[in-house]
Write a protein that holds these residues in place. Structure first.
Motif, PDB file in Angstrom:
ATOM      1  N   ALA A  63       0.847  -1.186   0.000  1.00  0.00           N
ATOM      2  CA  ALA A  63       0.000   0.000   0.000  1.00  0.00           C
ATOM      3  C   ALA A  63       0.884   1.238   0.000  1.00  0.00           C
ATOM      4  N   LYS A  64       0.498   2.224  -0.785  1.00  0.00           N
ATOM      5  CA  LYS A  64       1.254   3.467  -0.810  1.00  0.00           C
ATOM      6  C   LYS A  64       0.904   4.266   0.433  1.00  0.00           C
ATOM      7  N   ALA A  65       1.931   4.680   1.113  1.00  0.00           N
ATOM      8  CA  ALA A  65       1.722   5.494   2.300  1.00  0.00           C
ATOM      9  C   ALA A  65       1.481   6.936   1.863  1.00  0.00           C
ATOM     10  N   THR A  66       0.459   7.554   2.416  1.00  0.00           N
ATOM     11  CA  THR A  66       0.206   8.947   2.114  1.00  0.00           C
ATOM     12  C   THR A  66       0.990   9.801   3.088  1.00  0.00           C
TER      13      THR A  66
END
Length: 107
Positions: A63-66
């Motif tokens: 998952a891309k970390a925001t």
């Protein structure tokens, strides 16, 4: 099976080449199928299906970390910047006017 390759025409050589290629592809497909059947049988002997052991076959995507915004445009609070990547125009404009990046920090 002996072939007199020296006396074959170019068309005959190309046809032979295509036939050999098809046989190689078919051989590999048969061997792959045999291996799958053996793996399925081994999995079933241990109470699993091959799909249970292998899953979907795809690695889960990370998952891309925001990143939370760190700076805000003083003239328009809807414009923010994380401090990563290229500076937005409003940041460059503020710096060109003699301001500091610290002036834009979100408090």
């Amino acid at each position: 099976m002996n072939f007199d390759l020296d006396n074959m025409s170019l068309k005959e050589l190309r046809d032979l080449h295509k036939a050999v290629g098809r046989q190689i592809d078919g051989f590999e497909a048969r061997k792959r199928e045999q291996a799958m059947m053996a793996a399925q049988k081994a999995a079933e002997e241990h109470g699993y299906s091959l799909k249970d052991l292998l899953g979907s076959g795809k690695a889960p995507k990370a998952a891309k970390a925001t990143v939370a915004p760190k700076y805000v445009n003083p003239d328009d609070s809807s414009e923010t910047w994380t401090g990563r990547g290229r500076q937005p125009r409003w940041v460059k404009g503020h710096l060109d006017a003699g301001g500091s990046v610290d002036d834009l920090l979100i408090k």
